[in-house]
Scaffold this motif. Structure first.
Motif, PDB file in Angstrom:
ATOM      1  N   TYR A  30       0.828  -1.205   0.000  1.00 23.67           N
ATOM      2  CA  TYR A  30       0.000   0.000   0.000  1.00 23.67           C
ATOM      3  C   TYR A  30       0.865   1.258   0.000  1.00 23.67           C
ATOM      4  CZ  TYR A  30      -2.841   3.865   1.690  1.00 23.67           C
ATOM      5  OH  TYR A  30      -3.442   5.088   1.829  1.00 23.67           O
ATOM      6  N   SER A  31       0.396   2.260  -0.703  1.00 25.33           N
ATOM      7  CA  SER A  31       0.961   3.605  -0.588  1.00 25.33           C
ATOM      8  C   SER A  31      -0.124   4.605  -0.944  1.00 25.33           C
ATOM      9  CB  SER A  31       2.172   3.791  -1.508  1.00 25.33           C
ATOM     10  OG  SER A  31       1.753   4.050  -2.836  1.00 25.33           O
ATOM     11  N   PRO A  32      -0.109   5.795  -0.340  1.00 25.40           N
ATOM     12  CA  PRO A  32      -1.120   6.811  -0.666  1.00 25.40           C
ATOM     13  C   PRO A  32      -1.119   7.196  -2.144  1.00 25.40           C
ATOM     14  CG  PRO A  32       0.002   7.374   1.372  1.00 25.40           C
ATOM     15  CD  PRO A  32       0.752   6.220   0.786  1.00 25.40           C
ATOM     16  N   LYS A  34      -0.086   5.360  -4.779  1.00 24.41           N
ATOM     17  CA  LYS A  34      -0.637   4.256  -5.572  1.00 24.41           C
ATOM     18  C   LYS A  34      -2.152   4.178  -5.418  1.00 24.41           C
ATOM     19  CE  LYS A  34       1.718   0.475  -5.627  1.00 24.41           C
ATOM     20  NZ  LYS A  34       2.334  -0.818  -5.210  1.00 24.41           N
ATOM     21  N   SER A  35      -2.638   4.399  -4.202  1.00 23.81           N
ATOM     22  CA  SER A  35      -4.079   4.390  -3.960  1.00 23.81           C
ATOM     23  C   SER A  35      -4.763   5.517  -4.730  1.00 23.81           C
ATOM     24  CB  SER A  35      -4.353   4.531  -2.458  1.00 23.81           C
ATOM     25  OG  SER A  35      -5.734   4.554  -2.194  1.00 23.81           O
ATOM     26  N   GLU A  36      -4.128   6.697  -4.747  1.00 21.84           N
ATOM     27  CA  GLU A  36      -4.669   7.824  -5.504  1.00 21.84           C
ATOM     28  C   GLU A  36      -4.719   7.512  -6.995  1.00 21.84           C
ATOM     29  OE1 GLU A  36      -3.745  12.605  -6.240  1.00 21.84           O
ATOM     30  OE2 GLU A  36      -2.285  11.339  -5.194  1.00 21.84           O
ATOM     31  N   LYS A  38      -4.954   4.561  -8.434  1.00 22.95           N
ATOM     32  CA  LYS A  38      -6.021   3.595  -8.699  1.00 22.95           C
ATOM     33  C   LYS A  38      -7.398   4.256  -8.653  1.00 22.95           C
ATOM     34  CE  LYS A  38      -3.543  -0.507  -7.036  1.00 22.95           C
ATOM     35  NZ  LYS A  38      -3.504  -1.578  -6.000  1.00 22.95           N
ATOM     36  N   GLU A  39      -7.589   5.160  -7.713  1.00 21.46           N
ATOM     37  CA  GLU A  39      -8.888   5.830  -7.591  1.00 21.46           C
ATOM     38  C   GLU A  39      -9.154   6.736  -8.785  1.00 21.46           C
ATOM     39  OE1 GLU A  39     -11.336   8.775  -4.518  1.00 21.46           O
ATOM     40  OE2 GLU A  39      -9.277   8.156  -4.053  1.00 21.46           O
TER      41      GLU A  39
END
Length: 287
Positions: A30-32, A34-36, A38-39
């Motif tokens: 997880y990383s912020p 990478k999450s951003e 994907k979103e």
């Protein structure tokens, strides 16, 4: 004396705990950022308008002759028009700045047709510390962000210059996702049998460049003067830029390039800052 030893042991324990927590954080998937990524990508996919129909000779009849030849060489005629493109680069040498060591990176990008949009994610590490980057162009706005240790932003470039640079990058990749080359926001001009100029216009900004093709019709290079470069001191300047591709291979009847280089043409010499191999391209098409 005993109290001093206890304090030292306590401090050592705290340091060890901090180091272990940092190592655990670095190794989490997880990383912020990478999450951003994907979103943002998921939202763009959910909002895109599916493209229908097949590529026809009539579709390309008004394009410059070398561009028509490229469509035919790659085998697009008679195949479904794509809505977006996902490209994987799993073997890339990357140079963040001149005179800096090369990094091995993983690079994923999405491009969209109904409106020119592009979202890309860089994943690598420097001296064991994670480094992530994200390039986006959405709704006429371009940005480039670099994050180290999953938490600290090194740079976050925005502004009209970045908007134009991001737009011309989309243009440079238009023949990798050729339905984009047929859209109203792209115009074409024939130069000769192996060169054509293209201009992309969106949200009141235009950017252009020249495509070069080999004798078979394969697109091998795109060159533009419409990209800005930021050096290590934060100075921004216009620098000639090229994207060079090759190693075309056929998959399911379509020929794709398997290598791509991005080059800054500085006055002091050329810098190949992105050298990608074994590219895998996938399209979304309407059922």
């Amino acid at each position: 004396m005993k109290r001093g030893k206890k304090i030292m042991v306590w401090l050592l324990g705290v340091i060890v705990l901090i180091v272990l927590c940092v190592m655990l954080w670095f190794n989490l998937s997880y990383s912020p950022t990478k999450s951003e990524f994907k979103e943002i990508t998921s939202n763009q996919i959910s909002e895109m308008q599916p493209q229908n129909g097949l590529f026809t000779i009539e579709d390309i009849s008004k394009l410059p002759s070398p561009v028509q030849k490229h469509f035919q060489y790659c085998g697009y005629i008679g195949t479904p028009k794509m809505s977006n493109m996902k490209a994987y680069y799993n073997d890339v040498d990357f140079v963040l700045y001149p005179d800096k060591p090369k990094l091995k990176i993983k690079y994923i990008q999405y491009n969209f047709v109904d409106e020119p949009a592009r979202i890309a994610f860089i994943d690598t590490s420097m001296y064991g510390v994670p480094f992530e980057g994200m390039d986006t162009y959405q709704n006429g706005i371009g940005s480039m962000k670099g994050v180290i240790a999953k938490a600290f932003t090194l740079f976050n470039q925005k502004g009209e210059g970045m908007d134009k640079s991001s737009l011309v990058t989309i243009l440079s990749e238009s023949l990798l996702m050729p339905n984009l080359a047929l859209q109203d926001y792209v115009s074409w001009e024939e130069i000769d049998e192996t060169h054509a100029r293209a201009t992309i216009t969106y949200y009141g900004i235009s950017a252009s460049g020249i495509f070069t093709f080999d004798d078979n019709g394969a697109m091998i290079m795109f060159t533009t003067d419409d990209r800005e470069n930021t050096d290590t001191n934060g100075n921004i300047q216009k620098v000639k830029w090229s994207a060079i591709c090759g190693g075309y291979k056929e998959l399911n009847g379509i020929k794709y390039p398997t290598s791509l280089q991005a080059v800054w043409h500085y006055e002091t010499g050329d810098l190949v800052y992105f050298d990608g191999r074994n590219i895998v391209i996938k399209y979304d098409v309407a059922n």
